[in-house]
Design an enzyme around this catalytic site. Sequence first.
Site, mmCIF file in Angstrom:
data_model
loop_
_atom_site.group_PDB
_atom_site.id
_atom_site.type_symbol
_atom_site.label_atom_id
_atom_site.label_comp_id
_atom_site.label_asym_id
_atom_site.label_seq_id
_atom_site.Cartn_x
_atom_site.Cartn_y
_atom_site.Cartn_z
ATOM 1 N N HIS A 229 77.803 9.850 32.899
ATOM 2 C CA HIS A 229 78.443 8.690 32.271
ATOM 3 C C HIS A 229 77.492 7.506 32.258
ATOM 4 O O HIS A 229 76.845 7.201 33.243
ATOM 5 C CB HIS A 229 79.810 8.364 32.874
ATOM 6 C CG HIS A 229 79.815 7.935 34.301
ATOM 7 N ND1 HIS A 229 79.563 6.630 34.676
ATOM 8 C CD2 HIS A 229 80.078 8.604 35.439
ATOM 9 C CE1 HIS A 229 79.685 6.528 35.992
ATOM 10 N NE2 HIS A 229 79.980 7.712 36.481
ATOM 11 N N ASP B 275 74.910 6.107 40.239
ATOM 12 C CA ASP B 275 76.228 6.363 39.638
ATOM 13 C C ASP B 275 76.345 5.569 38.347
ATOM 14 O O ASP B 275 76.743 4.424 38.381
ATOM 15 C CB ASP B 275 77.324 5.973 40.625
ATOM 16 C CG ASP B 275 78.715 6.309 40.107
ATOM 17 O OD1 ASP B 275 78.831 7.009 39.098
ATOM 18 O OD2 ASP B 275 79.690 5.833 40.713
ATOM 19 N N GLU C 163 83.674 5.760 32.286
ATOM 20 C CA GLU C 163 84.209 6.660 33.334
ATOM 21 C C GLU C 163 84.834 5.851 34.457
ATOM 22 O O GLU C 163 85.863 6.227 35.006
ATOM 23 C CB GLU C 163 83.086 7.543 33.892
ATOM 24 C CG GLU C 163 83.583 8.628 34.863
ATOM 25 C CD GLU C 163 83.722 8.177 36.312
ATOM 26 O OE1 GLU C 163 84.401 8.862 37.077
ATOM 27 O OE2 GLU C 163 83.168 7.122 36.694
ATOM 28 N N GLU C 164 84.180 4.721 34.802
ATOM 29 C CA GLU C 164 84.547 4.046 36.045
ATOM 30 C C GLU C 164 85.916 3.379 36.005
ATOM 31 O O GLU C 164 86.633 3.373 36.990
ATOM 32 C CB GLU C 164 83.487 2.995 36.412
ATOM 33 C CG GLU C 164 82.125 3.582 36.758
ATOM 34 C CD GLU C 164 82.107 4.375 38.057
ATOM 35 O OE1 GLU C 164 83.178 4.559 38.666
ATOM 36 O OE2 GLU C 164 81.021 4.820 38.450
ATOM 37 N N ASP D 238 77.555 13.862 38.225
ATOM 38 C CA ASP D 238 78.095 12.543 38.605
ATOM 39 C C ASP D 238 78.306 12.444 40.106
ATOM 40 O O ASP D 238 79.254 11.833 40.575
ATOM 41 C CB ASP D 238 79.410 12.281 37.842
ATOM 42 C CG ASP D 238 79.926 10.857 38.069
ATOM 43 O OD1 ASP D 238 79.120 9.989 38.470
ATOM 44 O OD2 ASP D 238 81.129 10.623 37.859
ATOM 45 N N HIS E 247 79.028 2.380 44.232
ATOM 46 C CA HIS E 247 79.780 1.199 43.802
ATOM 47 C C HIS E 247 79.396 -0.060 44.581
ATOM 48 O O HIS E 247 80.220 -0.948 44.777
ATOM 49 C CB HIS E 247 81.304 1.431 43.930
ATOM 50 C CG HIS E 247 81.821 2.529 43.071
ATOM 51 N ND1 HIS E 247 83.154 2.876 43.047
ATOM 52 C CD2 HIS E 247 81.193 3.358 42.191
ATOM 53 C CE1 HIS E 247 83.334 3.892 42.198
ATOM 54 N NE2 HIS E 247 82.158 4.195 41.676
HETATM 55 ZN ZN LIG Z 1 80.237 8.111 38.497
#
Ligand SMILES: [Zn+2]
Length: 454
Positions: free
Chosen positions: A275, A287, A321-322, A349, A421
């Site tokens: 993503h 990520d 995606e997030e 991912d 994140h």
């Molecule tokens: Zn991800």
Amino acid sequence: MRFCRSATVLCLLLPWLPGRAAAQGDIATTYRAVADSLIRGATADSSAYRRLGRLVDTFGHRLSGSASLEAAIDWVLDAMKADGLENVRGEPVMVPHWVRGAESAELVKPRRARLAMLGLGGSVGTPKGGLTASVLVVGSLEELARRAAEAKGRIVLLDVPFTEYTATRHVRSDGPSAAARAGAVACLIRSVATLSIRNPHTGATLYDSSAARIPAAALSVEDAMLLHRLQDRGEPVVVTLRMEARTLPDAPSRNVVAELIGRERPDEVVVLGGHIDSWDVGQGAMDDGGGSVAAWEAVRLLKRLGLRPRRTVRVVLWTNEENGGRGADAYRNAHAAELDRHVLAMESDNGVFNPRGYVLAGSDSVAAVVRQVAMLMQPIGAARLQRVEGSPAADTEPLAAAGVPTMELDVDGSRYFWYHHSDGDMLDKLDPGELARCVAAMAVMAYVMADLPS
Ligand SMILES: [Zn+2]
């Protein structure tokens, strides 16, 4: 599913038939040399790492709705065209547009101190000037339910240690509404992380329509533990929370799609991707810039080595995606008419760390084939095949629901939740050699699955 639709019984029996060894031998014999050349090609240099560096250093984070996401997508599309990939395009998707704005959390009592925090994605903001309230610290959602009478008018802090991602993420997604139902004015959570140097980790929260929408943020692990200790000593704990977070109207974005068109059955497709969006902290290098570049580089490697499989290999870099999954849904909708010709959809991912193999959601017959293909990765120790129900990756979920076999690259995940994140998710956390081996693992699986004669 594509492989044995007309011979499911035979394929299910395959492990017990004498012909099994011959079938395994066929894939190993036919594809050993090409797999070795893909592994050598992917690991010969650091081109994937350099490309990922260009992406994340130039554009930074790529939150849905941001100008940086769309500029990054423009750059990727141009570079894919320059690579000579085919049918390069951005497929339109409307995505949620949440913005963080300025934010802070301050301990007011028993002493004044700045707390390390990040608002949760999708959160509402506080009133202008912030809100100040006494804090109730609980160690679980069950404890919150038991002590709901104490939560009214207060800020609830869910200080829940990491156990496993799905279970701990549940606190982040559902905790704020649980706190709101108990009458809390805001909700803090302990960051979902397995290691902390006082860096908070964000992620999406989901408001329940039956509860008031209250501001929600993650504290660093250390700050959550500090507040918990203060409460345990009987100290009054008061915090001021200031958040400008808000949700704007949906914004246009795109799924990035590019292909290597199949030489014999161009309408049958193997999808591989990652993503392209990320949270608005760090660079989204791990990520999921890394997964996106690994898939892209895998297809570029096929092109560079002059390998054109029977079926079409399609790289898809899903958007959003997030905080929405709109890219995954849009891909499924845009390609609904050809989903029965999707042989496999694979995503990376979990960070592009050392690959160990593959995680598959698919029938026994697909697994029997994939297991043989995975064995081609033995030279770099990435031959393991695990099986799961549903979909192993988020962006392949709508495809799995439509019956497409889905897969995720299986990597050494021991460092993933250190950076996930958070502001720490930057290029330096990744290793060129590990990323290159992920490219190899995706290239070999995609090529062989797209080239098998039946
Ligand atoms: Zn991800």
